[in-house]
Design a protein around this motif. Sequence first.
Motif, short mmCIF file in Angstrom:
data_model
loop_
_atom_site.label_atom_id
_atom_site.label_comp_id
_atom_site.label_asym_id
_atom_site.label_seq_id
_atom_site.Cartn_x
_atom_site.Cartn_y
_atom_site.Cartn_z
N ASN A 22 0.86 -1.19 0.00
CA ASN A 22 0.00 0.00 0.00
C ASN A 22 0.90 1.24 0.00
OD1 ASN A 22 -1.78 2.12 0.62
ND2 ASN A 22 -3.15 0.72 1.71
N GLN A 61 -5.59 3.33 7.06
CA GLN A 61 -6.08 4.14 5.95
C GLN A 61 -7.60 4.06 5.93
OE1 GLN A 61 -3.86 5.79 3.71
NE2 GLN A 61 -2.37 5.12 5.26
N GLY A 80 -5.73 -5.78 -8.19
CA GLY A 80 -7.15 -5.97 -8.42
C GLY A 80 -7.75 -7.04 -7.52
N GLU A 121 -12.69 2.57 1.03
CA GLU A 121 -13.99 2.75 0.39
C GLU A 121 -14.87 1.57 0.80
OE1 GLU A 121 -13.12 2.86 -3.77
OE2 GLU A 121 -11.82 4.62 -3.57
N GLN A 127 -6.21 -3.17 0.85
CA GLN A 127 -6.36 -1.97 0.03
C GLN A 127 -5.20 -1.87 -0.96
OE1 GLN A 127 -5.72 2.00 1.79
NE2 GLN A 127 -7.75 2.55 0.96
N GLY A 128 -3.99 -2.11 -0.50
CA GLY A 128 -2.82 -2.08 -1.38
C GLY A 128 -2.90 -3.14 -2.46
N TYR A 129 -3.24 -4.37 -2.08
CA TYR A 129 -3.35 -5.44 -3.08
C TYR A 129 -4.45 -5.14 -4.09
CZ TYR A 129 0.26 -8.53 -1.47
OH TYR A 129 1.49 -9.06 -1.19
N SER A 130 -5.56 -4.59 -3.63
CA SER A 130 -6.65 -4.24 -4.53
C SER A 130 -6.20 -3.18 -5.53
CB SER A 130 -7.83 -3.73 -3.70
OG SER A 130 -8.86 -3.27 -4.53
N GLN A 131 -5.47 -2.18 -5.07
CA GLN A 131 -5.03 -1.11 -5.95
C GLN A 131 -3.97 -1.57 -6.96
OE1 GLN A 131 -3.92 1.65 -2.85
NE2 GLN A 131 -5.94 2.61 -2.83
N VAL A 132 -3.10 -2.47 -6.55
CA VAL A 132 -2.00 -2.91 -7.42
C VAL A 132 -2.38 -4.12 -8.27
CG1 VAL A 132 0.39 -3.77 -7.47
CG2 VAL A 132 -0.25 -1.98 -5.84
N GLN A 169 -13.99 -1.70 -0.76
CA GLN A 169 -12.77 -2.33 -0.23
C GLN A 169 -13.07 -3.04 1.09
OE1 GLN A 169 -10.40 1.26 -0.24
NE2 GLN A 169 -9.33 0.65 -2.11
#
Length: 188
Positions: free
Chosen positions: A14, A164, A133, A167, A126-131, A170
Motif C-alpha cells: 500500500n 487508511q 485488483g 472505500e 487496500q494495497g493489493y486491490s489497488q496494485v 474495499q
Amino acid sequence: MTNPYFFGYGSLVNVATHDYHNPQPARLAGWRRAWVHTDLSEAAFLTAVPCEASEIDGLIAAVPGADWDALDEREHAYDRLPADGSVTHAVQPTPAISVYAVPRSAHNPGSARHPILLSYLDVVVQGYSQVFGTDGVAEFFSSTDGWDAPILNDRATPIYPRHQLLEAAQTELVDHHLAAVGAKVVAG
C-alpha cells in the motif's frame, strides 16, 4: 550506482503507507506469507516464510542511497534478507532486492491475546486491490497462512499506526475474504 530495492508483501504494498521511489509490482518465488506474533508486538503481523513450492505477489520499491535506517526501524521485528534471484520484476538494470522476514525462532501463532488487527489487514488488502485488483486480493488470502488467529475489529478506533480510510467496496472485499477463509472476527 543503482539503488537497492525492497520487496514488500504486506502493508508495504500500500503506497499510501510509505514514500519509497519507483514502486513496481513483483513476484517472490520460494516464499509464502503467514500471520505470526513475536514478543516485540502485541498484535500478530505478516511475515514471509520460506516455502519452495510457493510464490507471492508484492511490490518492490527503491531505497534511495541505500539508506535503510527508516525502513529497518519500521520493520524492526524482521531480519532484512537478500532476495535478488527470487524476485520477478520489470526494473532495469536489475537492482539488489531485500525482503524482510521474522526469524523462524521468533514465530508464535496469533491468539486471543495477540490478534490480527483488522485495521492492518485493511491496509494490506487496500494495497493489493489497488496494485493487483480483486484477483490479487484473492491470491493474497490463499497464499497466506494463519487465518485461525482471531481478527480484532478495530475499524472504529484503528490501532494500526498506518491505517487508511477504505472505500465501502474495499471493506466489503476484506469482509468477503475473511468469511471465505473462515476467520473469526472479534469485537474491538
